[in-house]
Design a protein around this motif. Structure first.
Motif, PDB file in Angstrom:
ATOM      1  N   LEU A 156       0.795  -1.337   0.057  1.00 54.19           N
ATOM      2  CA  LEU A 156      -0.161   0.087   0.068  1.00 54.19           C
ATOM      3  C   LEU A 156       0.990   1.447   0.077  1.00 54.19           C
ATOM      4  O   LEU A 156       0.423   2.187  -0.565  1.00 54.19           O
ATOM      5  N   ILE A 157       2.062   1.379   0.560  1.00 50.63           N
ATOM      6  CA  ILE A 157       2.944   2.356   0.738  1.00 50.63           C
ATOM      7  C   ILE A 157       3.333   2.614  -0.905  1.00 50.63           C
ATOM      8  O   ILE A 157       3.517   3.807  -1.089  1.00 50.63           O
ATOM      9  N   GLU A 158       3.882   1.464  -1.502  1.00 45.91           N
ATOM     10  CA  GLU A 158       4.555   1.764  -2.663  1.00 45.91           C
ATOM     11  C   GLU A 158       3.177   2.098  -3.765  1.00 45.91           C
ATOM     12  O   GLU A 158       3.567   2.909  -4.656  1.00 45.91           O
ATOM     13  N   ALA A 159       2.174   1.486  -3.548  1.00 43.15           N
ATOM     14  CA  ALA A 159       0.924   2.028  -4.366  1.00 43.15           C
ATOM     15  C   ALA A 159       0.510   3.350  -4.152  1.00 43.15           C
ATOM     16  O   ALA A 159      -0.050   4.171  -5.161  1.00 43.15           O
ATOM     17  N   ASN A 160       0.766   4.058  -3.104  1.00 41.68           N
ATOM     18  CA  ASN A 160       0.453   5.287  -3.034  1.00 41.68           C
ATOM     19  C   ASN A 160       1.961   6.450  -3.045  1.00 41.68           C
ATOM     20  O   ASN A 160       1.651   7.592  -2.871  1.00 41.68           O
ATOM     21  N   GLY A 161       3.032   5.775  -3.617  1.00 41.74           N
ATOM     22  CA  GLY A 161       3.916   6.660  -4.052  1.00 41.74           C
ATOM     23  C   GLY A 161       4.922   6.677  -3.007  1.00 41.74           C
ATOM     24  O   GLY A 161       6.139   7.320  -3.177  1.00 41.74           O
ATOM     25  N   GLY A 162       5.105   5.763  -1.982  1.00 41.91           N
ATOM     26  CA  GLY A 162       6.002   5.673  -0.959  1.00 41.91           C
ATOM     27  C   GLY A 162       6.961   4.589  -1.280  1.00 41.91           C
ATOM     28  O   GLY A 162       7.004   3.825  -2.348  1.00 41.91           O
ATOM     29  N   LYS A 163       8.128   4.678  -0.315  1.00 34.01           N
ATOM     30  CA  LYS A 163       9.281   3.591  -0.349  1.00 34.01           C
ATOM     31  C   LYS A 163       9.533   2.967   0.809  1.00 34.01           C
ATOM     32  O   LYS A 163       9.687   3.836   1.999  1.00 34.01           O
ATOM     33  N   VAL A 164       9.779   1.864   0.897  1.00 35.75           N
ATOM     34  CA  VAL A 164      10.136   1.151   2.030  1.00 35.75           C
ATOM     35  C   VAL A 164      11.727   1.034   2.053  1.00 35.75           C
ATOM     36  O   VAL A 164      12.286   0.332   1.262  1.00 35.75           O
ATOM     37  N   LEU A 165      12.362   1.480   3.209  1.00 38.30           N
ATOM     38  CA  LEU A 165      13.743   1.544   2.929  1.00 38.30           C
ATOM     39  C   LEU A 165      14.383   0.354   3.726  1.00 38.30           C
ATOM     40  O   LEU A 165      15.434   0.049   3.429  1.00 38.30           O
ATOM     41  N   GLY A 166      13.804  -0.377   4.599  1.00 37.23           N
ATOM     42  CA  GLY A 166      14.043  -1.695   5.132  1.00 37.23           C
ATOM     43  C   GLY A 166      13.139  -2.001   6.153  1.00 37.23           C
ATOM     44  O   GLY A 166      12.210  -1.523   6.392  1.00 37.23           O
ATOM     45  N   ALA A 167      13.747  -3.100   6.940  1.00 34.47           N
ATOM     46  CA  ALA A 167      13.085  -3.848   7.853  1.00 34.47           C
ATOM     47  C   ALA A 167      13.738  -4.563   8.780  1.00 34.47           C
ATOM     48  O   ALA A 167      14.868  -5.217   8.230  1.00 34.47           O
ATOM     49  N   ALA A 168      13.705  -4.422  10.251  1.00 32.61           N
ATOM     50  CA  ALA A 168      14.498  -5.478  11.161  1.00 32.61           C
ATOM     51  C   ALA A 168      13.272  -6.413  11.626  1.00 32.61           C
ATOM     52  O   ALA A 168      12.427  -6.014  12.375  1.00 32.61           O
ATOM     53  N   ARG A 169      13.449  -7.927  11.724  1.00 32.53           N
ATOM     54  CA  ARG A 169      12.655  -8.669  12.178  1.00 32.53           C
ATOM     55  C   ARG A 169      13.267  -9.131  13.564  1.00 32.53           C
ATOM     56  O   ARG A 169      14.375  -9.620  13.746  1.00 32.53           O
ATOM     57  N   HIS A 170      12.107  -9.372  14.549  1.00 36.33           N
ATOM     58  CA  HIS A 170      12.662  -9.762  15.797  1.00 36.33           C
ATOM     59  C   HIS A 170      11.662 -10.883  16.401  1.00 36.33           C
ATOM     60  O   HIS A 170      10.518 -11.166  15.754  1.00 36.33           O
ATOM     61  N   PRO A 171      12.152 -11.860  17.092  1.00 32.73           N
ATOM     62  CA  PRO A 171      11.410 -12.889  17.410  1.00 32.73           C
ATOM     63  C   PRO A 171      10.255 -12.378  18.608  1.00 32.73           C
ATOM     64  O   PRO A 171      10.407 -11.642  19.068  1.00 32.73           O
ATOM     65  N   LEU A 172       9.346 -13.316  18.674  1.00 28.63           N
ATOM     66  CA  LEU A 172       8.170 -13.168  19.883  1.00 28.63           C
ATOM     67  C   LEU A 172       8.935 -13.079  21.208  1.00 28.63           C
ATOM     68  O   LEU A 172       9.510 -14.080  21.367  1.00 28.63           O
ATOM     69  N   GLY A 173       8.399 -12.112  21.830  1.00 28.08           N
ATOM     70  CA  GLY A 173       8.813 -12.086  23.233  1.00 28.08           C
ATOM     71  C   GLY A 173      10.349 -11.525  23.425  1.00 28.08           C
ATOM     72  O   GLY A 173      10.999 -11.374  24.203  1.00 28.08           O
ATOM     73  N   THR A 174      10.834 -10.859  22.266  1.00 27.63           N
ATOM     74  CA  THR A 174      11.945  -9.897  22.515  1.00 27.63           C
ATOM     75  C   THR A 174      12.270  -8.833  23.592  1.00 27.63           C
ATOM     76  O   THR A 174      11.193  -8.121  23.392  1.00 27.63           O
ATOM     77  N   GLN A 175      13.203  -8.949  24.414  1.00 25.01           N
ATOM     78  CA  GLN A 175      13.226  -7.727  25.480  1.00 25.01           C
ATOM     79  C   GLN A 175      14.046  -6.792  25.079  1.00 25.01           C
ATOM     80  O   GLN A 175      13.833  -5.491  25.426  1.00 25.01           O
ATOM     81  N   ASP A 176      15.197  -6.840  24.112  1.00 18.99           N
ATOM     82  CA  ASP A 176      16.000  -5.772  23.793  1.00 18.99           C
ATOM     83  C   ASP A 176      15.799  -5.588  22.425  1.00 18.99           C
ATOM     84  O   ASP A 176      16.248  -6.047  21.569  1.00 18.99           O
ATOM     85  N   PHE A 177      15.096  -4.320  21.944  1.00 19.28           N
ATOM     86  CA  PHE A 177      15.239  -3.565  20.855  1.00 19.28           C
ATOM     87  C   PHE A 177      16.331  -2.796  20.527  1.00 19.28           C
ATOM     88  O   PHE A 177      15.911  -2.167  19.309  1.00 19.28           O
ATOM     89  N   SER A 178      17.203  -2.527  21.198  1.00 21.19           N
ATOM     90  CA  SER A 178      18.114  -1.555  20.843  1.00 21.19           C
ATOM     91  C   SER A 178      18.628  -1.482  19.414  1.00 21.19           C
ATOM     92  O   SER A 178      18.731  -0.569  18.832  1.00 21.19           O
ATOM     93  N   SER A 179      18.952  -2.655  19.148  1.00 17.35           N
ATOM     94  CA  SER A 179      19.817  -2.755  17.762  1.00 17.35           C
ATOM     95  C   SER A 179      18.858  -2.554  16.626  1.00 17.35           C
ATOM     96  O   SER A 179      19.060  -1.915  15.639  1.00 17.35           O
ATOM     97  N   PHE A 180      17.471  -2.944  16.834  1.00 17.22           N
ATOM     98  CA  PHE A 180      16.353  -2.960  15.983  1.00 17.22           C
ATOM     99  C   PHE A 180      16.073  -1.249  15.658  1.00 17.22           C
ATOM    100  O   PHE A 180      15.999  -1.028  14.536  1.00 17.22           O
ATOM    101  N   LEU A 181      16.091  -0.556  16.698  1.00 19.01           N
ATOM    102  CA  LEU A 181      15.684   0.760  16.673  1.00 19.01           C
ATOM    103  C   LEU A 181      16.898   1.701  16.049  1.00 19.01           C
ATOM    104  O   LEU A 181      16.662   2.420  15.367  1.00 19.01           O
ATOM    105  N   LEU A 182      18.080   1.103  16.467  1.00 18.33           N
ATOM    106  CA  LEU A 182      19.270   1.987  15.742  1.00 18.33           C
ATOM    107  C   LEU A 182      19.324   2.022  14.329  1.00 18.33           C
ATOM    108  O   LEU A 182      19.609   2.599  13.614  1.00 18.33           O
TER     109      LEU A 182
END
Length: 405
Positions: A189-215
């Motif tokens: 939907l982002i791409e259909a409306n003219g936007g662009k996805v620059l990337g994604a970080a995937r994490h397991p269910l129940g992750t406690q530390d999101f620091s690397s993903f947020l960085l």
């Protein structure tokens, strides 16, 4: 001596009496429904016992009986495991005589239960589960998706934010069925409306530390950092985003592709202020939502989430359909559920499509600032009511085989 004809007549009378007794017993046989949900894990707050209570409210509203038969409510904890949920569903259908299972919350559980219900000609209604696959290729003639789905959330949030200039995105995504579906729908939907996805970080269910993903998200330079996760995972991710100052410079905005009222309440307006989101229900939307939500609050000491309000709506509609059909026969009840509009505090003129999607308006909103919030549950500012046909995937675009029949 009894003549042969008299013997036959007597036997026929006995059989007729037995049949009548069986019919009377059948008439009084309970109508059993089940709420299969997360009672102890990641999604127990937005679903859980609150969903059970909402179902109970719907049963009480019809007087506890339909067609002169008592309505009985079963509940169980699937522990967010598809195999456990499937086992409970089979037992409920085969042993306990359950006619319909509601809620589910886990996408994997909902898909498994929908398959079992189809095979056994019983009804499944997902209210908390998110994946739009339920009404796509995996659709079922006895399966229904009530509150929202990944397409509607992604469509409503992504379209509005891209229109506001948020044309570059980065995802922090839960690494399982729900997260994958949410990110995929949003990306399209982002791409259909003219936007662009620059990337994604995937994490397991129940992750406690999101620091690397947020960085990674911060360093991407994306204008929108979108959380394609839910429950405690989302709460932990957003809390840590605030701790690290992600989005604090105003150059990046945060969007939740799935957040419930219970999570917003737990986080508080200080942590969640400014967050963009889409919901299927909000307790303070109008007089009808406020009146029903007060009744729920009196019982649970918390305002209802969309999952819980949707469970009430779905159970109520199911029981009304049984009354209208004059039977709990699955095929006839499903026909009535599709035929009748869904008119209650949850949906106004909602319609159940052949693919199982219940189409109703969605709410694009933003979490209020502490200064704007007037009470502990005064959390959202509704920015736009998105009409159901605009929010949900068109019937001919999902790949449901039933749509072409």
């Amino acid at each position: 001596m009894i003549s042969r004809s008299a013997f036959i007549r007597g036997g026929a009378a006995v059989l007729a009496l037995a049949a009548a007794g069986t019919a009377r017993a059948q008439d009084k046989k309970p109508i059993r429904i089940g709420v299969l949900t997360d009672l102890s894990g990641n999604y127990s707050d937005p679903a859980g016992l609150g969903a059970v209570e909402a179902a109970r409210m719907a049963i009480e509203e019809v007087g506890g009986t339909v067609l002169g038969r008592p309505v009985e409510l079963l509940q169980a904890d699937h522990q967010n495991k598809a195999d456990i949920g499937a086992g409970i569903a089979r037992r409920w259908f085969d042993v306990d005589g359950v006619g319909a299972i509601f809620e589910m919350v886990s996408s994997a559980v909902a898909l498994a239960v929908q398959d079992i219900a189809r095979d056994k000609n019983r009804i499944s209604v997902a209210t908390g589960a998110a994946t739009s696959a339920l009404t796509a290729k995996a659709c079922s003639p006895t399966g229904m998706h009530w509150v929202y789905d990944t397409y509607a959330l992604a469509n409503s949030t992504a379209r509005e934010l891209v229109r506001q200039g948020g044309d570059t995105w980065y995802f922090i995504t839960a690494d399982y069925t729900f997260g994958h579906a949410l990110q995929a729908d949003a990306t399209a939907l982002i791409e259909a409306n003219g936007g662009k996805v620059l990337g994604a970080a995937r994490h397991p269910l129940g992750t406690q530390d999101f620091s690397s993903f947020l960085l990674q998200a911060q360093q991407s330079g994306a204008k929108i950092i979108a959380f394609a996760n839910a429950g405690k995972d989302f709460a932990n991710a957003l809390t840590q985003a605030n701790e690290f100052g992600v989005g604090a410079d105003g150059k990046q905005r945060l969007a939740a592709l799935l957040i419930t009222l219970s999570e917003a309440k737990s986080l508080g307006t200080k942590a969640a202020q400014g967050l963009y989101l889409t919901e299927g229900f909000y307790w303070d939307y109008d007089d009808a939502t406020r009146a029903w939500s007060k009744k729920f609050y009196d019982r649970r000491k918390a305002m209802p989430t969309s999952f819980q309000a949707g469970t009430y709506s779905a159970v109520r509609h199911y029981l009304k359909a049984i009354a209208a059909a004059g039977t709990d026969d699955t095929t006839k009840v499903v026909e009535k559920m599709r035929e009748m509009p869904v008119d209650d505090m949850f949906a106004r003129g909602g319609r159940l499509r052949v693919d199982g999607r219940m189409v109703h308006d969605m709410l694009f909103a933003q979490v209020k600032t502490p200064a704007e919030s007037k009470s502990e549950w005064d959390l959202y500012r509704v920015l736009r009511t998105v009409p159901g046909p605009d929010a949900f995937r068109p019937l001919d675009k999902g790949g449901c085989p039933l749509a072409s029949l």
